[in-house]
Structure formats: structure tokens, C-alpha cells
Scaffold this active site. Structure first.
Site, mmCIF file in Angstrom:
data_model
loop_
_atom_site.group_PDB
_atom_site.id
_atom_site.type_symbol
_atom_site.label_atom_id
_atom_site.label_comp_id
_atom_site.label_asym_id
_atom_site.label_seq_id
_atom_site.Cartn_x
_atom_site.Cartn_y
_atom_site.Cartn_z
ATOM 1 N N LYS A 283 7.911 0.791 -20.958
ATOM 2 C CA LYS A 283 8.767 1.108 -22.107
ATOM 3 C C LYS A 283 8.150 2.292 -22.831
ATOM 4 C CE LYS A 283 9.246 0.615 -26.343
ATOM 5 N NZ LYS A 283 9.852 1.878 -26.771
ATOM 6 N N GLU B 261 -4.633 -1.089 -27.046
ATOM 7 C CA GLU B 261 -5.361 0.149 -27.350
ATOM 8 C C GLU B 261 -4.734 0.702 -28.610
ATOM 9 O OE1 GLU B 261 -7.874 1.012 -25.732
ATOM 10 O OE2 GLU B 261 -7.668 0.013 -23.797
ATOM 11 N N CYS C 217 -5.669 9.233 -30.278
ATOM 12 C CA CYS C 217 -6.260 8.037 -30.889
ATOM 13 C C CYS C 217 -7.769 8.174 -31.048
ATOM 14 C CB CYS C 217 -5.933 6.818 -30.047
ATOM 15 S SG CYS C 217 -6.361 7.072 -28.329
ATOM 16 N N GLU D 263 -6.116 6.487 -40.745
ATOM 17 C CA GLU D 263 -5.787 7.361 -39.614
ATOM 18 C C GLU D 263 -4.674 8.321 -40.024
ATOM 19 O OE1 GLU D 263 -3.728 5.526 -36.290
ATOM 20 O OE2 GLU D 263 -5.117 6.539 -34.934
HETATM 21 P P1 NAD Z 1 3.734 2.650 -32.538
HETATM 22 O O1 NAD Z 1 2.836 1.473 -32.626
HETATM 23 O O2 NAD Z 1 4.745 2.836 -33.585
HETATM 24 O O3 NAD Z 1 4.531 2.635 -31.155
HETATM 25 C C1 NAD Z 1 3.898 2.512 -29.908
HETATM 26 C C2 NAD Z 1 4.881 1.945 -28.904
HETATM 27 O O4 NAD Z 1 5.208 0.622 -29.295
HETATM 28 C C3 NAD Z 1 6.208 2.693 -28.827
HETATM 29 O O5 NAD Z 1 6.661 2.682 -27.488
HETATM 30 C C4 NAD Z 1 7.120 1.848 -29.691
HETATM 31 O O6 NAD Z 1 8.484 1.986 -29.361
HETATM 32 C C5 NAD Z 1 6.607 0.457 -29.363
HETATM 33 N N1 NAD Z 1 6.897 -0.565 -30.381
HETATM 34 C C6 NAD Z 1 7.149 -0.390 -31.703
HETATM 35 N N2 NAD Z 1 7.365 -1.582 -32.297
HETATM 36 C C7 NAD Z 1 7.224 -2.542 -31.333
HETATM 37 C C8 NAD Z 1 7.299 -3.957 -31.314
HETATM 38 N N3 NAD Z 1 7.562 -4.650 -32.419
HETATM 39 N N4 NAD Z 1 7.096 -4.608 -30.148
HETATM 40 C C9 NAD Z 1 6.789 -3.934 -29.030
HETATM 41 N N5 NAD Z 1 6.713 -2.574 -28.975
HETATM 42 C C10 NAD Z 1 6.924 -1.886 -30.112
HETATM 43 O O7 NAD Z 1 2.752 3.881 -32.400
HETATM 44 P P2 NAD Z 1 3.137 5.402 -32.184
HETATM 45 O O8 NAD Z 1 3.616 5.931 -33.481
HETATM 46 O O9 NAD Z 1 4.043 5.527 -31.018
HETATM 47 O O10 NAD Z 1 1.710 5.997 -31.749
HETATM 48 C C11 NAD Z 1 0.753 6.354 -32.651
HETATM 49 C C12 NAD Z 1 -0.318 5.281 -32.770
HETATM 50 O O11 NAD Z 1 -0.812 4.904 -31.491
HETATM 51 C C13 NAD Z 1 -1.529 5.745 -33.535
HETATM 52 O O12 NAD Z 1 -1.926 4.747 -34.425
HETATM 53 C C14 NAD Z 1 -2.597 5.927 -32.464
HETATM 54 O O13 NAD Z 1 -3.909 5.808 -32.887
HETATM 55 C C15 NAD Z 1 -2.227 4.904 -31.475
HETATM 56 N N6 NAD Z 1 -2.710 5.294 -30.140
HETATM 57 C C16 NAD Z 1 -3.771 4.639 -29.607
HETATM 58 C C17 NAD Z 1 -4.261 4.998 -28.357
HETATM 59 C C18 NAD Z 1 -5.443 4.275 -27.738
HETATM 60 O O14 NAD Z 1 -5.660 4.395 -26.557
HETATM 61 N N7 NAD Z 1 -6.213 3.517 -28.487
HETATM 62 C C19 NAD Z 1 -3.668 6.039 -27.651
HETATM 63 C C20 NAD Z 1 -2.578 6.695 -28.235
HETATM 64 C C21 NAD Z 1 -2.101 6.300 -29.472
#
Ligand code: NAD
Length: 496
Positions: free
Chosen positions: A194, A269, A303, A400
């Protein structure tokens, strides 16, 4: 201004009607759609499906059926490996097409999409393909006393966990999809990806290439749509055996809770507020270069990016001056312009969020050394920003930002700086800059982070486990650790 010629196959892919990829074909449904926007222009590139419930259900049933049929899980490991290497080769052959799709929808530099996103994806895919033939258990000399005189042979076997759901954020859409997809495929699982709503295109194209490479229909499905709607259904579905999630800490926690209702395995992650600690003896020039790479890679939307910089007071001013000079001369522009080093953020929402963080830092007393403004135009640009005169209690040093904002603070005492570095809810990554080996060896174990670099920042390798401590997540990706996370350990005990 773009100076890259868009490949005809890229335009053709964008212009297609987009559905979800299930059972080896595109599936369409009437209903809501989600715009994919070019961050450099603010213009809509195309619409993708916000998958309704019945489509999500169809994807899960397809993945479950494919897993149960054994069409992939029961394949000879050598055949799985060969097909995965074939898949890798196809991705490599389509690298330019995928890089362009990534830049057009994510905003990142095309140079980076080619050199980092595509190269790292291909290398990760090749590395993980090899694991298909290297999954192993252990044997045990057991001491079971009954019945008297009985002999036993005991061993463990690693078995694929089942249907895996990979939830991917928007910062490295293709690479992070591969981080989830490849261990699933190598271990014999089936997988549903997804992608994030903002950046679904490369995962969708990847699914077609997988089928072309010989991965059977239903083994790799892609479902597009909203996080809470589509993601929520997938993470709480009883036929899903494992969720691998990358995203924000807030959503990650809710994913963990949803998974627990069915005891679905999960790894998270999540976010980071990663410190870079520059000791008095460090090579300033290298540390500044490291800060630019570690802090501004992908426009800070990483991240593991360095975002709080603790620099020894004796070199602090020199460091800030050199960093500001380097950053203020970086050309800003469309990711499809090869000369631009700083590119738009992924969305208007992200641009506004980063600007809000900068404004709050100003109000709290931070000094903007360079940057700090949005750039005029329809794209989602923010100038790379260096903040000084900040202290550890300010929001910009604690929260962050996920954008091109680097906050620098002086320190005097090495023990105190380690405490400051650890005084944060996150623990994804950190870096220490020093030429004193014994200091490095003493300080590294005291830093609370899943990865600590010395004289480097943000460099990953498929063999080196990656993940967070504290609220940066649970579990590890890469290397042997990820194979263990996608398999169940079965103990076998034979009396003879
Ligand atoms: P997000 O948590 O809003 O979304 C991430 C994914 O989760 C998207 O595909 C989104 O559609 C999905 N999602 C949202 N709500 C959900 C739910 N209730 N159930 C299941 N899936 C859901 O994050 P973002 O804005 O897409 O990404 C930025 C964040 O991700 C930052 O906080 C960053 O630090 C983190 N990040 C972490 C890593 C790592 O490896 N640790 C890597 C990249 C990004």
C-alpha cells in the site's frame, strides 16, 4: 524549469487509467480517486484509485489464495532466487523510467532518483534475491529423558509467515516498497503493497515488472488509497499475517494496536530526531559535508536525517559559517532540472508544516542564519534553513520537522552532550564526528539509537540492520534480521 526529456513510456504510464494491481491484472472500480500532484508545479499529474472496501478485500483474498496454493512458497528456493534476480534485472533495465516517475510525483532530484533511489533499490533487490537460497534453521542436541533410552533429533525450520502487508511512506516510495516486498518474496510470502497517497506510481509499475519477471499472479498485489481507510482495513484483516510499516510514530502506534487484534506480526520503522555530535577534534570540512548530506538529502525528508547538531563550542561558529555558506549557494529548482540541488517538498501540506516549524523556532528565539522562506511560485519549495541560537528545549530541537531545517547548538562537555542527544523520545539514528578512536569507542555504546555512524551520516547497506529504538519503531529491516521477521520458526522433534 525541467531540463530532462520525459520518456514516452513515462507519459504513457501517467496518462493511463489507474486501478489496483490484483491477481496479475489491473482492477478498476467506480468511486473516489486521489490526485497525484507534481510538487514542482502544483499541477495534477493523474488520478489514482482510492480503493473501496471490496477491492481491498479482493486483494487480501487473492494474496491468501496465492500463498495457500504454494505457487510461490513451495517453489524450489533456487527457482525463487532466479525469478527474483530476473525481476531485479528488469527493474535495472527500467531504471530511467522509474526514476522519472519518482521525481515527477515525489519532487526529488532526478540525479538522486537515479543515483540513490534506483541504484539502492536494485542493489537491495539483488542482495535479497540471494537470501531465497540461504534460509536455514538449527539442529539441537536435546536431553529429553522420556521414555528411557529414547533418542531424538530436533531442529528448527524457518517458514514463510503468510500474507504480508507493506505500508510505504512518500519519501522513498520505490526503495521502501522494495525493502518490504523483497524479504517477503525471498522467504516465500505473498505481499500487498500500500503506497502513500502522494506517491503510488512506482510501486504500481513495479507490480507489472514483477509479473513480467515470472512472479506468479496474486503473489504481489498493489492497493492504492487512503491511509486510515485502506491501511486500516489491511492492518486489521485476519488473513494478513505480517505488517511491515514505515511512517510516522503516531500512525505506527495505531498500526501496532490494529495488528494486535489478530496477533498479526508487525514491524514499525518510524520517525526520528537524529543528533549529529561534532567533537572538538573533528575535521570541520568533512563534518560540514556530512551535515549537508545527512541533513539535506531528499530535502531533509529522510527518517534518519540529521536535524539537531551539537557542535563543540570551540568550533561552533566556524561550523555554522561554513554550513550556511555551503547551503545558501545550493541551486533550488524542479527535481527534473539536473542542476538543482534543493527541490520541492512532497506536498503543499508538508511545505506548510515545515514553514510552521520555522516560524515557531523564530518565535522561540532561534536565529535564522540562512533560508527560512518559502519560494514564490506554485511548487512546494522551502529554502534550506540553518538555525542557530537554539537550545535543546525548543520545539525545533525536539520535534521531527521532516524538511530542510538544520538546528545547530554549541556544547562544552561530552558527558552532557550525550545526555542531551538521548533526551528525546526518538532513537532512530545518530552520528558522532571525531578523529579520536578511543573517544568514539567509548561514546558509541552510550548513544540511544538503532544506528550510530562515526564520521558519516545516513549511509545504509542491505546487509546492515536498520531500525529504531524507543519511539522510532520496533524490529529491524535488512540483513538476516529481516529474514527472521518474515518467517516463523518451527521446532521439529523426532523420536527414533
Ligand atoms: P504517515 O504515517 O502519515 O503515512 C505512512 C503510510 O501509512 C502511508 O502509506 C499512509 O497512507 C499510511 N497510513 C496512514 N494512516 C494509516 C492507518 N491508520 N493505518 C494504516 N496505514 C496508514 O507518514 P508519512 O507522512 O507518509 O511519512 C512521513 C513519516 O514517516 C515521518 O515521520 C518519517 O520519519 C517516517 N519515516 C520513517 C522511516 C523509517 O525507516 N524509520 C522511513 C521513512 C519515513
Amino acid at each position: 524549469m525541467s531540463n530532462v526529456e520525459i520518456l514516452p513510456q513515462v507519459s504513457a504510464f501517467i496518462e493511463r487509467r489507474h486501478g489496483c494491481f490484483i491477481d496479475g491484472q489491473w482492477v478498476f472500480a467506480e468511486g473516489e480517486s486521489i490526485a497525484v500532484v507534481n510538487p514542482a508545479t502544483g499541477q495534477t499529474l493523474c488520478e489514482t484509485m482510492d480503493a473501496p472496501l471490496e477491492i481491498v478485500e479482493q486483494a487480501v483474498q487473492s494474496s491468501h489464495k496465492a500463498f495457500k496454493s504454494g505457487v510461490w512458497s513451495k517453489l524450489r528456493p533456487a527457482d525463487r532466487e532466479r525469478i527474483l534476480l530476473n525481476f531485479t534485472r528488469l527493474v535495472e533495465e527500467h531504471a530511467e523510467e522509474l526514476a522519472q516517475l519518482e521525481t515527477l510525483s515525489q519532487g526529488k532530484s532526478i540525479n538522486m532518483a537515479r543515483a540513490l533511489d534506483l541504484n539502492a533499490t536494485v542493489e537491495f533487490m539483488r542482495y535479497m534475491s540471494g537470501w531465497a537460497t540461504k534460509i536455514e534453521g538449527q539442529t539441537f542436541d536435546v536431553s529429553i529423558p522420556l521414555p528411557p533410552g529414547a533418542k531424538f533429533t530436533a531442529f528448527t525450520k524457518r517458514e514463510p509467515v503468510g500474507v504480508v502487508v507493506g505500508i510505504v511512506p512518500w519519501n522513498f516510495p520505490l526503495l521502501i516498497a522494495a525493502w518490504k516486498l523483497m524479504p517477503a518474496l525471498a522467504t516465500g510470502c505473498t505481499v500487498i503493497i500500500k503506497p502513500a497517497m502522494e506517491t503510488p506510481l512506482t510501486a504500481m509499475r513495479l507490480a507489472e515488472l514483477a509479473l513480467e519477471a515470472g512472479i506468479p499472479a496474486g503473489v504481489f498485489n498493489v492497493v492504492t488509497g487512503g491511509g486510515a481507510s485502506v491501511g486500516g482495513v489491511l492492518t486489521s484483516h485476519p488473513l494478513v499475517s505480517k505488517v511491515s510499516f514505515t511512517g510516522s510514530t503516531a500512525v505506527g502506534k495505531s498500526v501496532g494496536v490494529a495488528c494486535m487484534t489478530n496477533m498479526t506480526r508487525f514491524s514499525l520503522e518510524l520517525g526520528g530526531k537524529n543528533p549529529m555530535i561534532v567533537l572538538a577534534d573533528a575535521d570541520i570540512e568533512k563534518a560540514v559535508q556530512g551535515a549537508i548530506l545527512g541533513g539535506l538529502l531528499n530535502n531533509g525528508q529522510v527518517c534518519a536525517a540529521a536535524s539537531r547538531f551539537y557542535v563543540h563550542r570551540s568550533i561552533h561558529d566556524k561550523f555554522v559559517e561554513a554550513l550556511a555558506a555551503a547551503v545558501s549557494s545550493m541551486p533550488i529548482g524542479d527535481g527534473m532540472n539536473c542542476e538543482a540541488a534543493i527541490n520541492p517538498l512532497v506536498s503543499r501540506k508538508q511545505q506548510q508544516s515545515v514553514l510552521k516549524h520555522i516560524e515557531l523556532a523564530r518565535q522561540e528565539g532561534a536565529r535564522v542564519v540562512t533560508g527560512g522562506e518559502l519560494l514564490q511560485g506554485d511548487g512546494f519549495f522551502v529554502q534550506p534553513t540553518i538555525l542557530a541560537d537554539i537550545d535543546h528545549s525548543m520545539a525545533v530541537a525536539r520535534e521531527e520537522v521532516f524538511g530542510p531545517v538544520l538546528g545547530v547548538m554549541p556544547f562544552d562537555d561530552e558527558d552532557a552532550v550525550i545526555e542531551l542527544a538521548n533526551d528525546n523520545r526518538y532513537g532512530l539514528a545518530a552520528s558522532l564526528w571525531t578523529n579520536d578512536l578511543s573517544k568514539a569507542m567509548n561514546l558509541v555504546p552510550r548513544i540511544e539509537a538503532g544506528t550510530v555512524w562515526v564520521n558519516a551520516h545516513v549511509l545504509l547497506d542491505p546487509a546492515m540492520p536498520f531500525g529504531g529504538v524507543k519511539q522510532s519503531g520496533m524490529g529491524r529491516e535488512f540483513g538476516r534480521a529481516v529474514i527472521e521477521a518474515y518467517t516463523e520458526l518451527k521446532s521439529v522433534c523426532i523420536a527414533h
